[in-house]
Design a protein around this motif. Structure first.
Motif, PDB file in Angstrom:
ATOM      1  N   THR A  16      -2.974   2.765  -0.345  1.00 25.47           N
ATOM      2  CA  THR A  16      -1.959   3.564  -0.780  1.00 25.47           C
ATOM      3  C   THR A  16      -1.126   3.768   0.496  1.00 25.47           C
ATOM      4  OG1 THR A  16      -3.457   4.595  -2.410  1.00 25.47           O
ATOM      5  CG2 THR A  16      -1.153   5.794  -2.014  1.00 25.47           C
ATOM      6  N   VAL A  17      -1.810   4.059   1.616  1.00 28.39           N
ATOM      7  CA  VAL A  17      -0.854   4.466   2.777  1.00 28.39           C
ATOM      8  C   VAL A  17      -0.055   3.058   3.249  1.00 28.39           C
ATOM      9  CG1 VAL A  17      -0.889   4.657   5.392  1.00 28.39           C
ATOM     10  CG2 VAL A  17      -2.303   6.188   3.664  1.00 28.39           C
ATOM     11  N   VAL A  18      -0.932   1.873   2.917  1.00 31.79           N
ATOM     12  CA  VAL A  18      -0.154   0.739   3.546  1.00 31.79           C
ATOM     13  C   VAL A  18       0.899   0.356   2.695  1.00 31.79           C
ATOM     14  CG1 VAL A  18      -0.398  -1.741   3.523  1.00 31.79           C
ATOM     15  CG2 VAL A  18      -2.199  -0.402   4.817  1.00 31.79           C
ATOM     16  N   GLY A  19       0.748   0.762   1.198  1.00 32.38           N
ATOM     17  CA  GLY A  19       1.688   0.435   0.152  1.00 32.38           C
ATOM     18  C   GLY A  19       3.053   1.360   0.583  1.00 32.38           C
ATOM     19  N   LEU A  20       2.814   2.442   0.593  1.00 26.80           N
ATOM     20  CA  LEU A  20       3.714   3.372   1.164  1.00 26.80           C
ATOM     21  C   LEU A  20       4.708   3.101   2.240  1.00 26.80           C
ATOM     22  CD1 LEU A  20       5.173   6.255   0.602  1.00 26.80           C
ATOM     23  CD2 LEU A  20       3.504   7.330   2.040  1.00 26.80           C
ATOM     24  N   LEU A  21       3.987   2.599   3.316  1.00 29.74           N
ATOM     25  CA  LEU A  21       4.516   2.176   4.487  1.00 29.74           C
ATOM     26  C   LEU A  21       5.389   0.862   4.263  1.00 29.74           C
ATOM     27  CD1 LEU A  21       4.564   2.689   7.537  1.00 29.74           C
ATOM     28  CD2 LEU A  21       2.881   0.642   7.620  1.00 29.74           C
ATOM     29  N   PHE A  22       4.953  -0.118   3.310  1.00 32.63           N
ATOM     30  CA  PHE A  22       5.665  -1.079   3.214  1.00 32.63           C
ATOM     31  C   PHE A  22       6.798  -1.045   2.127  1.00 32.63           C
ATOM     32  CE2 PHE A  22       2.166  -4.601   3.495  1.00 32.63           C
ATOM     33  CZ  PHE A  22       2.139  -4.454   4.697  1.00 32.63           C
TER      34      PHE A  22
END
Lengths: 454, 317
Positions: free
Chosen positions: A105-111
């Protein structure tokens, strides 16, 4: 597209209308309700046979022993927590549940945030989303190749070792050894030490043999005579071997090569007083030694095997490694959902916060993330459901020897019921346990659905 | 359900007015747009260049492993054992189609390729047909307990298929169909249905009521309305479902592992059995894995929009 676009665009309104139809009295025009049974029958037969009946039967079967002959009550559930392999599976599932959905989720948000204003964001999204289309088997094979131990073959270790060699080039001489009659001998704490102590102003010679020429580091030079220096011990570490014979053992004969990047230490009473490394010609200068005699030592580090990268597929790191592959597969999913949520945030809300003097980070923390939270929750819960059932990636990436260390509930369930153990009682208990774990998600989902359709 | 608006974000922003924020469609537009999003501020702060470099690196991070598999599949087992795939970039003479040639001569593997198709195509078609019928009933027919029944379907969405492995294996054993292709297909149909009904029902329910009422007034039979009105209008949703389901079944390993035998096994299972000797079988595994990826990749790139839509609809809603 125009006609078909409209219903898709306003599904909530439509769903509401359907809901109203159920309660409202406008059913006069509608067909008789037995007709619904005809439309529903095939689906209900399948759902009954493949989902409802198996749930009931699994609960029942989990109360019986391996052969289904002896009633054991909750014995299988007790065995589940007592058996070591199931316990490891449970523990790993907890690790997965805690780490993987959050990470993705965090990586998806960042991207999603990073790509929001990038011209080629579509291309980026397609690339990151692509792994969702291929099988976990293929992803698993891809990462088995990435994680190979040998840095000559595995990409991850190739990158790590080459970065490390660039940043801190470390020579290593695993086969180097002194000649039998050499002044050097095995030191107490590993490594080699000179038999004679040396003090400031002395020069020492440290001859070694057993280093194959082709393993010498690039830029190695001919060994040079050490020059005495006040307040320092100087010396040369070199390969005491003259090609084609000749030369005197233990002497610098002019044609022999130095051993660079050797770690040399001055030791007194077990304390290291000074450390240095040898130059390209094998010479070194140990500055900062006071009065008195020191033992001159080549530290053990010089003789260890060269750094070989990370053991990704070993027992200790196997689960984090597989979670890495999981991130690779699922990041696109999180990114696309979150990007849609991001695009739907009314920009007035953001502008207002900025006008009020919020810093960019504050606006992100206090406005964007709260407004995104419904989407983030959906992504997170969906990932949790899939993580609970994770099977293929673990099964494919973990080599047979560490599969027990990488074990997860879904894999254990298959292994116990079909993959050899053939204990379908315990297998059913594991399946029921998995089902119990997803029930909170089921309730979450039903509640959401009812909210949106009320 | 905002799920149907999502593909917009997959970069295919075509339908205007879908998303609440008009700025969404402008995601690909460069400087000067009025919207000042978090992303734009960060870009401004760090410099667009830095973000672009990071994104290029990330894109490479996503692409290179797959490229690695592809190149490994084009090298002899000896080359693969000796050095990493990247060495082939410097010496292209390593490239050979031998692995693929061997694989296509291998009857066990080509058989498994056909099995994959024989499992995937019927499973997809049956799911779409049954789910469309049921979804129509849930969306437009009235019967007692409809809403409760549909909530049941919503609940079944998350049931782990592990629950069904042991019970269905027993039934199959009793019926004597354990191990054959039909048994695998039917299992996929059973477990694909909740999602399929859910997706189509939400889409059908959004079809304007007037259209249906008009068709009913005209005296259309319910099944005719289903065929002439609903199915054509539901095209995009059915396409999403079909593509999602196709890839799901194509990529499955677990169901095949339990229910398929040697003669009916799909590619995934055939390849899995080679994994025990990963190093020694790298030629078969790399080429086979890549072959098994080709169809999904073609489907993905050709129907990207529909696939994303299907995957997004699968998110808990």
């Amino acid at each position: 597209m125009a006609t078909t676009g409209d219903p898709a665009d306003a599904p909530e309104r439509g769903a509401g209308a359907a809901g109203a139809a159920a309660t409202g009295g406008s059913g006069r025009l509608g067909p008789p309700s037995w007709l619904a049974a005809v439309f529903l029958l095939p689906a209900l037969v399948f759902l009954g046979a493949y989902m409802v009946y198996p749930i009931v039967f699994s609960v029942y079967r989990s109360l019986w022993d391996a052969d289904g002959l002896v009633f054991v009550g909750l014995g299988n559930y007790a065995a589940m927590f007592a058996s070591e392999s199931t316990f490891i599976a449970l523990r790993n599932n907890v690790v997965w549940l805690v780490v993987a959905p959050t990470l993705v989720t965090v990586v998806g948000l960042l991207f999603a945030v990073l790509t929001e204003r990038i011209r080629w964001s579509t291309a980026f999204k397609i690339v990151v989303f692509m792994p969702m289309a291929i099988s976990f088997l293929a992803s698993g094979v891809i990462f088995r190749l990435v994680y190979e131990q040998d840095p000559d073959r595995g990409m991850a270790n190739a990158v790590i070792t080459s970065v490390r060699d660039t940043v801190a080039p470390a020579a290593s001489y695993p086969d180097a050894r002194p000649r039998p009659e050499s002044p050097l001998a095995e030191a107490d704490g590993g490594g080699l030490a000179l038999g004679e102590p040396a003090s400031a102003g002395d020069t020492v010679l440290l001859p070694l043999v057993g280093v194959p020429n082709d393993t010498l580091p690039d830029g190695t030079e001919k060994a040079a005579e050490p020059e005495a220096k006040d307040g320092a011990v100087t010396g040369t570490v070199w390969l005491d071997f003259t090609r084609g014979g000749g030369g005197t053992e233990g002497d610098l004969d002019g044609a022999e090569t130095g051993l660079p990047a050797m770690e040399v230490q001055a030791v007194r009473d077990g304390e290291v007083a000074a450390t240095t490394t040898t130059r390209a010609d094998g010479t070194f200068t140990l500055d900062g030694v006071g009065g008195g005699a020191y033992e001159i030592r080549l530290s053990a580090r010089n003789f260890t095997e060269p750094y070989n990268g990370v053991t990704w597929l070993g027992p200790a790191l196997i689960t984090p490694s597989i979670i890495g592959a999981y991130l690779w597969v699922w990041a696109g999913f999180a990114m696309v959902l979150i990007a849609a949520g991001l695009a739907a945030i009314p920009r007035e809300a953001l502008e207002a916060a900025r006008v009020d003097g919020g810093t960019e980070w504050q606006v992100f923390r206090r406005v964007t993330v709260p407004l995104l939270s419904p989407v983030l929750l959906v992504v997170f819960v969906t990932l949790m459901i899939y993580v609970l059932k994770i099977f293929d990636l673990v099964f494919i990436i973990a080599p047979g020897s560490v599969q027990s260390d990488a074990n997860v509930l879904a894999l254990e369930m298959w292994r116990v019921s079909f993959g050899g153990a053939n204990d379908q009682g315990l297998g059913s208990a594991l399946a029921v346990f998995l089902l119990l774990l997803v029930i909170p998600a089921m309730i979450f989902q039903i509640r959401r659905f009812r909210q949106e359709n009320s | 359900m905002s799920g149907d608006g999502v593909p917009e974000a997959a970069g295919q922003g075509t339908a205007p007015g879908t998303a609440p924020a008009p700025g969404a469609g402008g995601a690909g537009v460069g400087e000067g747009a009025p919207r000042r999003s978090v992303g734009s501020r960060i870009v401004g702060r760090l410099g667009s260049g830095a973000v672009q470099v990071v994104l290029v690196l990330l894109a490479l991070f996503w692409l290179v492993p797959t490229l690695g598999l592809f190149i490994a599949s084009l090298r002899s087992p000896q080359d693969n054992a000796a050095a990493g795939w990247w060495t082939a970039l410097a010496s292209p003479s390593q490239i050979t189609l031998e692995n693929y040639a061997n694989l296509l001569d291998n009857e066990a593997f080509t058989g498994s390729f056909w099995n994959t198709i024989l499992i995937t195509v019927p499973a997809t078609v049956i799911i779409v047909v049954i789910a469309a019928l049921a979804a129509y009933a849930f969306a437009w027919l009235e019967f007692p307990g409809r809403d409760w029944l549909f909530l049941g379907v919503v609940g079944l969405l998350v049931v782990p298929l592990q629950v069904a492995l042991v019970p269905i294996a027993q039934i199959y054993g009793a019926l004597g169909i354990f191990g054959n292709i039909v048994s695998v297909v039917l299992f996929h149909v059973g477990f694909g249905l909740p999602f399929a009904i859910f997706l189509l029902r939400n889409f059908f329910a959004a079809i304007p009521r007037d259209l249906l009422e008009a068709a009913r007034m005209d005296g259309g039979k319910e099944f005719t309305i289903f065929r002439r009105v609903i199915l054509p209008l539901g095209g995009p949703a059915i396409a999403s479902l079909a593509i999602f389901q196709f890839l799901w079944v194509w990529n499955d390993l677990l169901v095949a592992l339990v229910f398929a035998d040697q003669t009916s096994q799909p590619m995934t299972r055939a390849l899995q059995s080679e994994m025990r000797q990963f190093g020694a079988n790298i030629d078969v595994i790399s080429a086979g894995a890549f072959l098994s990826m080709i169809v999904p990749l073609i489907v993905f790139f050709a129907f990207q929009r529909y696939f994303v839509q299907g995957v997004m609809a699968g998110a808990v809603k």
